[in-house]
Design an enzyme around this catalytic site. Structure first.
Site, PDB file in Angstrom:
ATOM      1  N   ASP A  59     -13.625  51.674  72.118  1.00 55.55           N
ATOM      2  CA  ASP A  59     -14.191  50.875  71.023  1.00 55.55           C
ATOM      3  C   ASP A  59     -14.413  49.413  71.395  1.00 55.55           C
ATOM      4  O   ASP A  59     -14.579  48.574  70.528  1.00 55.55           O
ATOM      5  CB  ASP A  59     -13.301  50.975  69.777  1.00 55.55           C
ATOM      6  CG  ASP A  59     -12.154  49.995  69.785  1.00 55.55           C
ATOM      7  OD1 ASP A  59     -11.604  49.744  70.873  1.00 55.55           O
ATOM      8  OD2 ASP A  59     -11.816  49.472  68.717  1.00 55.55           O
ATOM      9  N   GLU A  60     -14.429  49.129  72.692  1.00 52.38           N
ATOM     10  CA  GLU A  60     -14.431  47.718  73.096  1.00 52.38           C
ATOM     11  C   GLU A  60     -15.294  47.527  74.331  1.00 52.38           C
ATOM     12  O   GLU A  60     -15.243  48.343  75.254  1.00 52.38           O
ATOM     13  CB  GLU A  60     -12.986  47.388  73.452  1.00 52.38           C
ATOM     14  CG  GLU A  60     -12.569  45.985  73.306  1.00 52.38           C
ATOM     15  CD  GLU A  60     -11.136  45.832  73.812  1.00 52.38           C
ATOM     16  OE1 GLU A  60     -10.871  44.829  74.453  1.00 52.38           O
ATOM     17  OE2 GLU A  60     -10.305  46.723  73.580  1.00 52.38           O
ATOM     18  N   ASP A  92     -15.469  44.513  69.536  1.00 50.73           N
ATOM     19  CA  ASP A  92     -14.340  45.420  69.313  1.00 50.73           C
ATOM     20  C   ASP A  92     -14.471  45.986  67.904  1.00 50.73           C
ATOM     21  O   ASP A  92     -14.567  45.246  66.925  1.00 50.73           O
ATOM     22  CB  ASP A  92     -13.032  44.630  69.468  1.00 50.73           C
ATOM     23  CG  ASP A  92     -11.811  45.545  69.440  1.00 50.73           C
ATOM     24  OD1 ASP A  92     -10.908  45.345  70.268  1.00 50.73           O
ATOM     25  OD2 ASP A  92     -11.745  46.443  68.588  1.00 50.73           O
TER      26      ASP A  92
HETATM   27  P1  TTP Z   1      -7.800  48.776  68.927  1.00 52.14           P
HETATM   28  O1  TTP Z   1      -9.151  48.158  69.096  1.00 52.14           O
HETATM   29  O2  TTP Z   1      -6.621  48.076  69.518  1.00 52.14           O
HETATM   30  O3  TTP Z   1      -7.473  48.930  67.385  1.00 52.14           O
HETATM   31  P2  TTP Z   1      -8.432  49.308  66.182  1.00 52.14           P
HETATM   32  O4  TTP Z   1      -9.862  49.385  66.582  1.00 52.14           O
HETATM   33  O5  TTP Z   1      -7.911  50.540  65.499  1.00 52.14           O
HETATM   34  O6  TTP Z   1      -8.212  48.117  65.178  1.00 52.14           O
HETATM   35  P3  TTP Z   1      -8.684  46.590  65.337  1.00 52.14           P
HETATM   36  O7  TTP Z   1      -9.451  46.497  66.625  1.00 52.14           O
HETATM   37  O8  TTP Z   1      -9.522  46.313  64.139  1.00 52.14           O
HETATM   38  O9  TTP Z   1      -7.424  45.812  65.375  1.00 52.14           O
HETATM   39  O10 TTP Z   1      -7.807  50.240  69.487  1.00 52.14           O
HETATM   40  C1  TTP Z   1      -8.939  51.098  69.390  1.00 52.14           C
HETATM   41  C2  TTP Z   1      -8.510  52.516  69.125  1.00 52.14           C
HETATM   42  O11 TTP Z   1      -7.605  52.956  70.150  1.00 52.14           O
HETATM   43  C3  TTP Z   1      -7.756  52.690  67.832  1.00 52.14           C
HETATM   44  O12 TTP Z   1      -8.630  52.912  66.723  1.00 52.14           O
HETATM   45  C4  TTP Z   1      -6.874  53.864  68.111  1.00 52.14           C
HETATM   46  C5  TTP Z   1      -6.612  53.794  69.596  1.00 52.14           C
HETATM   47  N1  TTP Z   1      -5.255  53.278  69.839  1.00 52.14           N
HETATM   48  C6  TTP Z   1      -4.205  54.174  69.988  1.00 52.14           C
HETATM   49  O13 TTP Z   1      -4.409  55.385  69.967  1.00 52.14           O
HETATM   50  N2  TTP Z   1      -2.929  53.678  70.161  1.00 52.14           N
HETATM   51  C7  TTP Z   1      -2.642  52.344  70.172  1.00 52.14           C
HETATM   52  O14 TTP Z   1      -1.480  51.944  70.328  1.00 52.14           O
HETATM   53  C8  TTP Z   1      -3.747  51.420  70.024  1.00 52.14           C
HETATM   54  C9  TTP Z   1      -3.475  49.933  70.017  1.00 52.14           C
HETATM   55  C10 TTP Z   1      -5.006  51.924  69.850  1.00 52.14           C
HETATM   56 MG    MG Z   2     -10.727  47.913  67.756  1.00 47.60          MG
END
Ligand code: TTP
Ligand code: MG
Length: 402
Positions: free
Chosen positions: A114-115, A19
């Protein structure tokens, strides 16, 4: 080091969950190096009506979080750098990330932009033990894309996903087969799939807060009160989660789908996902040397009703542009597209034909422009395989907002 009982067993698997850290914000910091180390908040202007998509860890120190109203974020972090969402760019970087993952395993399941899960069982011969593969993936993403990721390495998806989240950002957590029980014991029940606020409250009333505590509740009680979800919890809290990584299906169709952990309505995000899926399907078709006559789109909504829409093309294809455009137009023809939340999206190519005969059926022979595009795709695939994804980066494959 590896538990000897499980290592030799044919069912033992090694799963990596990856992730990206603060994904959109990290891409912005990469593209604008002057923002490195600063609180970056992606979502829009601080006085706009919307919510925060994500923010850099510098901004999280001020209490800013995903889904928080931008105005609240501005109150908590007045000196934050507020940026608009550039979905097209994040989709492009996402495809570069997945192309890197594809180098390390044939079984890659995307979970969002992103995962992903990777099943690296059996890849050890090429790249070394699973933790080494994970290290190499993280290093490659860092070197080639300048971005930071967190990973969890474990015998199943559940544990790998929990592990990757545990030490963010830059997390690297390995849980060996014999360590699963200890690893889960003191974690909150909220870490388990299917435990939302209501189940958490119910369990709290039974005095259960941790996964280890949950193990003390007899199966019958969980089933009586929570039904099927209770039966699932009984297994999950014991670290039993043998759902396979959903990678490629062989033979008759080539498909790729993604289940969202949160419900998604935003049409530009959904378009970005369709592009990612189309790109992966097209690449796999070229690798397998096949063309597909029909593009199938699968959409599941919140009520878990699934619809599929298909369109047969004038000529078989293996081009991401065509697959994406078809899938997107099928999606946009769904009356509630962009207004009702979506749980799952899938794109597949069916009615496959061998590439060597694929295009001969056209009345006037192959179109010259198309032939040229074919050669370009194949050349790009080849260069990327050989020199890495960054060797060729298209500025934009197609405009996503058109
Ligand atoms: P996440 O992997 O949940 O968050 P992140 O990568 O920004 O941070 P981390 O993993 O380090 O905690 O989500 C991936 C992307 O999805 C995030 O960069 C932006 C998008 N996203 C949204 O648009 N709205 C949201 O509510 C969430 C949780 C994520
Ligand atoms: Mg993330």
């Amino acid at each position: 080091m590896v538990d000897s009982e499980t290592e030799g067993s044919p069912t033992a698997r090694w799963i990596i969950h990856l992730d990206m850290d603060a994904f959109y914000a990290a891409v912005e910091q990469h593209d604008h190096p002057e923002l490195v180390g600063r609180p970056v908040i992606v979502g829009g202007r601080p006085d706009a009506r919307g919510v925060v998509s994500t923010c850099s860890y510098e901004a999280r120190a001020f209490g800013v979080r995903s889904a928080m109203p931008l105005r609240e974020a501005a109150r908590r972090c007045p000196h934050g750098v507020f940026l608009p969402v550039r979905m097209e760019r994040y989709a492009e970087v996402s495809r570069q990330i997945f192309a890197i993952l594809d180098r390390f395993s044939p079984l890659v399941e995307p979970l969002s932009l992103d995962e992903a899960f990777l099943d690296v069982t059996g890849c050890e011969g090429l790249f070394g033990p699973a933790p080494c593969i994970a290290r190499r993936i993280v290093a490659t993403i860092r070197q080639e894309l300048g971005l930071s990721a967190s990973v969890g390495v474990a015998p199943n998806k559940l544990v790998a996903k929990i592990a990757s989240d545990l030490r963010k950002p830059g997390g690297f957590v390995v849980v060996r087969p014999g360590e699963v029980d200890d690893f889960l014991r003191d974690l909150s029940v909220r870490c388990l799939w299917g435990v939302g606020p209501r189940t958490e409250e119910y369990l709290a009333r039974l005095g259960v807060k941790t996964i280890g505590g949950l193990r003390a509740i007899p199966r019958e009680i969980l089933v009586a009160s929570l039904g099927e979800a209770g039966a699932a919890l009984y297994d999950l809290c014991r670290g039993r989660a043998d759902r396979p990584v959903a990678g490629s299906e062989p033979a008759k169709s080539l498909g790729q789908e993604m289940t969202f952990p949160q419900d998604v309505t935003d049409p530009s995000y959904l378009a970005a996902i369709l592009l990612l899926l189309a790109d992966r399907v097209a690449r796999r078709a070229r690798e397998a040397g096949v063309y597909g006559r029909t593009v199938v789109l699968k959409v599941r909504d919140l009520e878990f009703s699934t619809i599929t829409r298909r369109r047969t093309l004038p000529r078989p294809t293996d081009a991401e542009e065509e697959i994406y455009a078809t899938a997107r137009s099928l999606a946009e023809a769904i009356p509630w597209w962009g207004t009702r939340p979506v749980r799952l999206l899938g794109v597949s190519l069916v009615n496959l034909v061998d590439a060597s005969v694929g295009k001969q059926g056209t009345l006037f022979g192959p179109v010259t422009g198309e032939l040229r595009r074919d050669r370009l795709h194949r050349a790009v695939d080849q260069i990327r395989r050989k020199y890495g994804e960054e060797a060729i980066v298209r500025a934009r494959v197609m405009k996503m907002e058109e």
